[in-house]
Write a protein that holds these residues in place. Sequence first.
Motif, PDB file in Angstrom:
ATOM      1  N   UNK A 233     -16.403 117.548 117.075  1.00 34.38           N
ATOM      2  CA  UNK A 233     -15.277 118.716 117.506  1.00 34.38           C
ATOM      3  C   UNK A 233     -14.857 119.193 116.356  1.00 34.38           C
ATOM      4  N   UNK A 234     -15.045 120.458 116.674  1.00 34.62           N
ATOM      5  CA  UNK A 234     -14.284 121.387 115.483  1.00 34.62           C
ATOM      6  C   UNK A 234     -15.480 121.818 114.359  1.00 34.62           C
ATOM      7  N   UNK A 235     -16.571 121.556 114.635  1.00 38.19           N
ATOM      8  CA  UNK A 235     -17.638 121.726 113.611  1.00 38.19           C
ATOM      9  C   UNK A 235     -17.813 123.191 113.284  1.00 38.19           C
ATOM     10  N   UNK A 236     -17.610 123.768 112.364  1.00 38.76           N
ATOM     11  CA  UNK A 236     -17.887 125.343 112.188  1.00 38.76           C
ATOM     12  C   UNK A 236     -19.208 125.502 111.307  1.00 38.76           C
ATOM     13  N   UNK A 237     -19.899 126.428 112.295  1.00 41.94           N
ATOM     14  CA  UNK A 237     -21.326 127.032 111.791  1.00 41.94           C
ATOM     15  C   UNK A 237     -20.966 128.575 111.385  1.00 41.94           C
ATOM     16  N   UNK A 238     -21.146 128.894 110.194  1.00 43.97           N
ATOM     17  CA  UNK A 238     -21.273 130.231 109.747  1.00 43.97           C
ATOM     18  C   UNK A 238     -22.700 130.633 110.004  1.00 43.97           C
ATOM     19  N   UNK A 239     -22.830 131.659 110.943  1.00 44.86           N
ATOM     20  CA  UNK A 239     -24.006 132.256 111.308  1.00 44.86           C
ATOM     21  C   UNK A 239     -24.313 133.708 110.641  1.00 44.86           C
ATOM     22  N   UNK A 240     -25.193 133.832 110.043  1.00 46.56           N
ATOM     23  CA  UNK A 240     -25.462 135.194 109.384  1.00 46.56           C
ATOM     24  C   UNK A 240     -26.994 135.569 109.618  1.00 46.56           C
ATOM     25  N   UNK A 241     -27.216 136.832 110.016  1.00 40.42           N
ATOM     26  CA  UNK A 241     -28.817 137.143 110.284  1.00 40.42           C
ATOM     27  C   UNK A 241     -28.954 138.509 109.887  1.00 40.42           C
ATOM     28  N   UNK A 242     -30.275 138.912 109.883  1.00 43.85           N
ATOM     29  CA  UNK A 242     -30.697 140.250 109.389  1.00 43.85           C
ATOM     30  C   UNK A 242     -29.801 140.997 108.164  1.00 43.85           C
ATOM     31  N   UNK A 243     -29.965 140.390 107.159  1.00 43.46           N
ATOM     32  CA  UNK A 243     -29.364 140.645 106.127  1.00 43.46           C
ATOM     33  C   UNK A 243     -29.997 141.720 105.465  1.00 43.46           C
ATOM     34  N   UNK A 244     -31.479 141.848 105.912  1.00 42.92           N
ATOM     35  CA  UNK A 244     -32.436 143.151 105.357  1.00 42.92           C
ATOM     36  C   UNK A 244     -32.415 143.666 103.823  1.00 42.92           C
ATOM     37  N   UNK A 245     -32.587 142.663 102.926  1.00 40.56           N
ATOM     38  CA  UNK A 245     -32.700 143.299 101.821  1.00 40.56           C
ATOM     39  C   UNK A 245     -33.806 144.190 101.496  1.00 40.56           C
ATOM     40  N   UNK A 246     -33.833 145.090 100.855  1.00 36.24           N
ATOM     41  CA  UNK A 246     -34.844 146.141 100.877  1.00 36.24           C
ATOM     42  C   UNK A 246     -34.412 147.242  99.734  1.00 36.24           C
ATOM     43  N   UNK A 247     -35.137 148.564 100.239  1.00 38.53           N
ATOM     44  CA  UNK A 247     -34.999 149.863  99.188  1.00 38.53           C
ATOM     45  C   UNK A 247     -33.367 150.250  99.420  1.00 38.53           C
ATOM     46  N   UNK A 248     -32.417 150.027 100.403  1.00 38.00           N
ATOM     47  CA  UNK A 248     -31.151 150.515 100.117  1.00 38.00           C
ATOM     48  C   UNK A 248     -30.186 149.260 100.013  1.00 38.00           C
TER      49      UNK A 248
END
Length: 456
Positions: A233-248
């Motif tokens: 209970x109260x467990x926190x997951x930081x969700x990050x997606x589609x960072x897309x390192x590339x030309x820009x």
Amino acid sequence: MPLAAERFLAWPGYLWLAMILYLTLPLLVGEAARPLLLRALRHRATRERGAGTAQDGRPRLCAAEAAHHRDTEAPGDGLEGAAVADAASAAEAARARGGQVGAATGQGRRPGARAAQAAGRGSAEALGGDPATQDRSAAPAAGARAAEPAHHRGPEAVPGGPAVADAFAARPSTSPAGSAGEASRRLFVSRGVAIAAGVVATGTVGYGMRTALGPPRVKRVTVPLAKLGPQGHGFRIAVVSDIHLGPILGRAHTQRIVDTVNRTRPDLVAVVGDLVDGSVHDLGRAAEPLARLRSRHGSFFVTGNHEYFSGAAEWVDHVRSLGVHPLENARVEVPGFDLAGVNDLGGESEGQGPDFGKALGDRDPARACVLLAHQPVQIHEAVRHHVDLQLSGHTHGGQMWPGDLIAALPNPTVAGLERYGDTQLYVTRGAGFWGPPVRVAAPPDITVVELASPRA
């Protein structure tokens, strides 16, 4: 293509894609509204032409018709003065000729004419005027009245009365001036639509660039799981997606994401695919800040479809070297639940596709299960394997409106939290972008998912 060349071409090329999109949309709206705008302008011109009468009783003309009439008037006193003068001259000449003919024949006017003249003289005398003067003034007035255009006279002079006169005044002009007015209206509307479309496109793309290149927003979502134990209970997951390192997007973008995640103080970090758009050789250094992610139970990674365009096996090894644990159709236990991850569907062409049986087949069904899977469409397999919560990305939330409508066609959920049977699906919009550096109505985000237990 070398990464340096991609960086040189990406900005103008990708931005033009966004500009074309947001020029086309307002132009389509403007073309749909064009008939209404033209109708409104025509109505306004008609009202100006027939809104009232001037002091001399004539209908007012719109500006274009007034200019046309001024251009066609005779020099001197204008059209009406010329008509009156011509009629007066013709009457004097006719009177002179009649006098000459009467003198030559000794007969003068015919009896009927003399009778009419006498009657006219009698009427003039009865009114207290001079018959000769009445005769002379009547002829020029009649001639001028006949020479005057019907729509320049008062309503009583038009056959059919005031109603016909009003209809005549209100009808659309077919004169050269009227045609010129219509052309002017069309040109005005065309230019107005073009200018408005340009302003809308420039403003929208500028706003979208600021949103896309700015820091991702932190969203917080609480998700109750029926099978989650009190210790979860109260467990926190930081969700990050589609960072897309590339030309820009490069190293500074990765560092900003790492700093944002660390400020949330998560218990676990989940990177759910589409980390890169390029090889480890070109972008390995840009991904290095991931080594500074901090959480109580570590950081985990699953592949997205773009990893399979960029050398997925090399990237899995590189991510592992940075201290981020790849879950390749695998599962780990954390306090209160199981954390599983499956490969992306893009790996099927390389024999590295998702394997739900391997990731979930031998687990304890009494424990809650959280699954990391890049594409939302994988929810159907998750439901069949009794997953409690699936965390996904991939859609970018549509990235550029109305892209969300297109993204909704193959994806069951474009962004946010939804339930499918006993399984819940959360889709993040992602922290980066693909293609144009523009996000409209789909801001980048990092989501902190807080799990809740009903037994806490």
